[in-house]
Design an enzyme around this catalytic site. Structure first.
Site, PDB file in Angstrom:
ATOM      1  N   SER A 133       0.895  -1.241   0.093  1.00 21.47           N
ATOM      2  CA  SER A 133      -0.103   0.046  -0.008  1.00 21.47           C
ATOM      3  C   SER A 133       0.714   1.264   0.067  1.00 21.47           C
ATOM      4  O   SER A 133       2.019   1.276   0.514  1.00 21.47           O
ATOM      5  CB  SER A 133      -0.788   0.015   1.230  1.00 21.47           C
ATOM      6  OG  SER A 133      -1.502   1.335   1.535  1.00 21.47           O
ATOM      7  N   TYR A 146      -2.106  -0.793  10.173  1.00 22.82           N
ATOM      8  CA  TYR A 146      -1.929  -1.334   8.659  1.00 22.82           C
ATOM      9  C   TYR A 146      -0.709  -0.734   8.121  1.00 22.82           C
ATOM     10  O   TYR A 146      -0.214  -1.718   7.270  1.00 22.82           O
ATOM     11  CB  TYR A 146      -3.359  -0.597   8.029  1.00 22.82           C
ATOM     12  CG  TYR A 146      -3.630  -0.399   6.652  1.00 22.82           C
ATOM     13  CD1 TYR A 146      -4.211  -1.878   6.290  1.00 22.82           C
ATOM     14  CD2 TYR A 146      -3.163   0.310   5.667  1.00 22.82           C
ATOM     15  CE1 TYR A 146      -4.197  -2.036   4.809  1.00 22.82           C
ATOM     16  CE2 TYR A 146      -3.331  -0.101   4.464  1.00 22.82           C
ATOM     17  CZ  TYR A 146      -4.109  -0.939   3.868  1.00 22.82           C
ATOM     18  OH  TYR A 146      -4.177  -1.335   2.454  1.00 22.82           O
ATOM     19  N   LYS A 150       1.966  -3.194   6.037  1.00 24.90           N
ATOM     20  CA  LYS A 150       2.212  -3.144   4.452  1.00 24.90           C
ATOM     21  C   LYS A 150       3.677  -2.534   4.394  1.00 24.90           C
ATOM     22  O   LYS A 150       4.344  -3.149   3.386  1.00 24.90           O
ATOM     23  CB  LYS A 150       1.305  -1.881   4.062  1.00 24.90           C
ATOM     24  CG  LYS A 150      -0.105  -2.382   3.734  1.00 24.90           C
ATOM     25  CD  LYS A 150      -0.549  -3.603   2.983  1.00 24.90           C
ATOM     26  CE  LYS A 150      -1.870  -3.940   2.895  1.00 24.90           C
ATOM     27  NZ  LYS A 150      -2.194  -4.908   1.941  1.00 24.90           N
TER      28      LYS A 150
HETATM   29  P1  NAD Z   1     -11.714  -5.613  -0.703  1.00 24.49           P
HETATM   30  O1  NAD Z   1     -12.295  -5.736   0.599  1.00 24.49           O
HETATM   31  O2  NAD Z   1     -12.613  -4.957  -2.038  1.00 24.49           O
HETATM   32  O3  NAD Z   1     -11.211  -7.176  -1.326  1.00 24.49           O
HETATM   33  C1  NAD Z   1     -10.403  -7.758  -0.304  1.00 24.49           C
HETATM   34  C2  NAD Z   1     -10.717  -9.332  -0.537  1.00 24.49           C
HETATM   35  O4  NAD Z   1      -9.732 -10.147   0.201  1.00 24.49           O
HETATM   36  C3  NAD Z   1     -12.310  -9.871  -0.307  1.00 24.49           C
HETATM   37  O5  NAD Z   1     -12.928 -10.283  -1.321  1.00 24.49           O
HETATM   38  C4  NAD Z   1     -12.165 -10.445   1.135  1.00 24.49           C
HETATM   39  O6  NAD Z   1     -13.209 -11.525   1.062  1.00 24.49           O
HETATM   40  C5  NAD Z   1     -10.589 -11.181   0.781  1.00 24.49           C
HETATM   41  N1  NAD Z   1      -9.994 -11.529   1.991  1.00 24.49           N
HETATM   42  C6  NAD Z   1     -10.049 -10.508   3.148  1.00 24.49           C
HETATM   43  N2  NAD Z   1      -9.510 -11.580   3.883  1.00 24.49           N
HETATM   44  C7  NAD Z   1      -9.008 -12.515   3.618  1.00 24.49           C
HETATM   45  C8  NAD Z   1      -8.447 -13.719   4.039  1.00 24.49           C
HETATM   46  N3  NAD Z   1      -8.044 -13.680   5.459  1.00 24.49           N
HETATM   47  N4  NAD Z   1      -8.220 -14.870   3.338  1.00 24.49           N
HETATM   48  C9  NAD Z   1      -8.592 -14.845   2.196  1.00 24.49           C
HETATM   49  N5  NAD Z   1      -9.269 -13.561   1.468  1.00 24.49           N
HETATM   50  C10 NAD Z   1      -9.540 -12.382   2.258  1.00 24.49           C
HETATM   51  O7  NAD Z   1     -10.361  -5.019  -0.880  1.00 24.49           O
HETATM   52  P2  NAD Z   1      -9.499  -4.055  -1.772  1.00 24.49           P
HETATM   53  O8  NAD Z   1      -9.545  -2.799  -1.708  1.00 24.49           O
HETATM   54  O9  NAD Z   1      -9.484  -4.970  -3.264  1.00 24.49           O
HETATM   55  O10 NAD Z   1      -7.862  -4.349  -1.268  1.00 24.49           O
HETATM   56  C11 NAD Z   1      -6.976  -5.465  -1.830  1.00 24.49           C
HETATM   57  C12 NAD Z   1      -5.703  -5.241  -1.366  1.00 24.49           C
HETATM   58  O11 NAD Z   1      -5.356  -4.121  -1.625  1.00 24.49           O
HETATM   59  C13 NAD Z   1      -5.407  -5.274   0.226  1.00 24.49           C
HETATM   60  O12 NAD Z   1      -4.362  -6.134   0.589  1.00 24.49           O
HETATM   61  C14 NAD Z   1      -5.422  -3.888   0.536  1.00 24.49           C
HETATM   62  O13 NAD Z   1      -4.681  -3.768   1.810  1.00 24.49           O
HETATM   63  C15 NAD Z   1      -4.710  -3.301  -0.402  1.00 24.49           C
HETATM   64  N6  NAD Z   1      -5.005  -1.860  -0.879  1.00 24.49           N
HETATM   65  C16 NAD Z   1      -6.056  -1.349  -1.111  1.00 24.49           C
HETATM   66  C17 NAD Z   1      -6.248   0.071  -1.269  1.00 24.49           C
HETATM   67  C18 NAD Z   1      -7.620   0.931  -1.621  1.00 24.49           C
HETATM   68  O14 NAD Z   1      -7.602   2.054  -1.525  1.00 24.49           O
HETATM   69  N7  NAD Z   1      -8.479   0.001  -1.963  1.00 24.49           N
HETATM   70  C19 NAD Z   1      -5.176   0.696  -1.204  1.00 24.49           C
HETATM   71  C20 NAD Z   1      -3.797   0.283  -0.859  1.00 24.49           C
HETATM   72  C21 NAD Z   1      -3.797  -0.995  -0.735  1.00 24.49           C
END
Ligand code: NAD
Length: 280
Positions: A133, A146, A150
């Site tokens: 992230s 968090y 990361k």
């Molecule tokens: P999201 O919540 O839309 O999707 C996450 C998915 O991961 C979900 O389908 C959930 O069921 C699954 N999940 C959660 N815990 C799990 C586990 N223990 N085992 C298996 N699956 C699991 O989230 P997103 O925004 O798509 O985020 C995806 C990644 O990107 C994450 O690592 C998040 O930290 C990172 N990220 C997101 C953003 C953002 O702004 N959305 C920014 C930086 C980093």
């Protein structure tokens, strides 16, 4: 592909399938994973769903083995599953802390560990991408757990690159900025409302990121042009990192930004968390 049932993981799954990969969509939510598989198949791609909690080594290994048995090889692993929880050191309970570390840090380790064994077995090398992230580079009073998980991903990847080069495996991490996904919307407390407007004003590219923006970077890192890249971290944030201090803004614009952020922060947990790390 872990966390493939939603948001960024769904976008990456669809992109890799479009580029010709057979994708194992792994998610703790089996219905979400099945939905992603349905979308890929409807577009003419190949995919299967596997339920696994990335924090459980037996489960993630079983998912990797299922994919390997079904498609006969493993070339690419993407460790994307993650959760975003905020809280000050006084708010966060030991169990909440461990819960976030279990998914975001241990889950990435276990995913890569399971995948590496199968990739090495094949003898053909491969590519691994871990989703970190922008929060690996900055933090605040509510987002430090968090951020720490990361930053750990970013550093684990650097260490793994040193070991895995001998097997022809390149491993890199990506630092998304704010991406419009259910996770971000949930944290914003509404469906793409005012936070989006605030963020759009704050990014040089003038918009919020989408899962496709991250999927494009994954596709590049898994493609032929990235063979000389390993152990690196790639920020994909629309330029937001350096826009925090905004030196070119007029005092009037700064004032407008301050009041916009203050208004949004009153309603919005994620904006409050973001503001912890901002210099307005
Ligand atoms: P999201 O919540 O839309 O999707 C996450 C998915 O991961 C979900 O389908 C959930 O069921 C699954 N999940 C959660 N815990 C799990 C586990 N223990 N085992 C298996 N699956 C699991 O989230 P997103 O925004 O798509 O985020 C995806 C990644 O990107 C994450 O690592 C998040 O930290 C990172 N990220 C997101 C953003 C953002 O702004 N959305 C920014 C930086 C980093």
């Amino acid at each position: 592909m872990t966390g493939g049932g939603s948001g960024i993981g769904r976008g990456i799954s669809a992109r890799l399938a479009r580029d010709g990969a057979a994708v194992v969509v792994v998610d703790v939510d089996p219905e979400a994973a099945a939905e992603t598989v349905g979308l890929i198949e409807a577009a003419g791609g190949q995919a299967l769903a596997a339920r696994a909690n990335v924090a459980d080594y037996d489960q993630i290994r079983a998912a990797v083995d299922l994919g390997h048995a079904s498609y006969g090889r493993l070339d690419i692993a993407v460790a994307n599953a993650g959760v975003f929880r905020t809280g000050t050191i006084r708010d966060v309970t030991p169990d909440e802390f461990r819960g976030q570390v279990d998914v975001n840090m241990t889950g990435v380790f276990l995913t890569v560990k399971a995948a590496v064994e199968r990739i090495i077995e094949s003898g053909r090398g491969g590519r691994i991408v871990c989703i970190s992230s922008e929060a690996a580079l900055t933090t605040g009073a509510r987002v430090w757990t968090y951020s720490a998980t990361k930053a750990a991903v970013k550093m684990m990847v650097r260490g793994w690159a040193q070991e895995l080069g001998q097997y022809g495996i390149n491993v890199n991490s990506i630092g998304p900025g704010l991406i419009d996904t259910p996770l971000a919307r949930f944290q914003a407390g509404r469906e793409g409302g005012d936070l989006r407007a605030v963020v759009e004003r704050r990014r040089p590219v003038g918009r919020v990121g989408t899962p496709d923006d991250i999927a494009g970077m994954v596709a590049f890192l898994c493609g032929p042009d990235a063979s000389y890249i390993t152990g690196s971290y790639f920020l994909v944030d629309g330029g937001s990192r350096d826009s925090y201090s905004a030196p070119a803004l007029s005092e009037e614009a700064r004032q407008e930004r301050r009041s916009l952020m203050a208004e949004a922060a009153e309603r919005d947990q994620m904006t409050r968390a973001l503001m912890d790390g901002l210099e307005l």
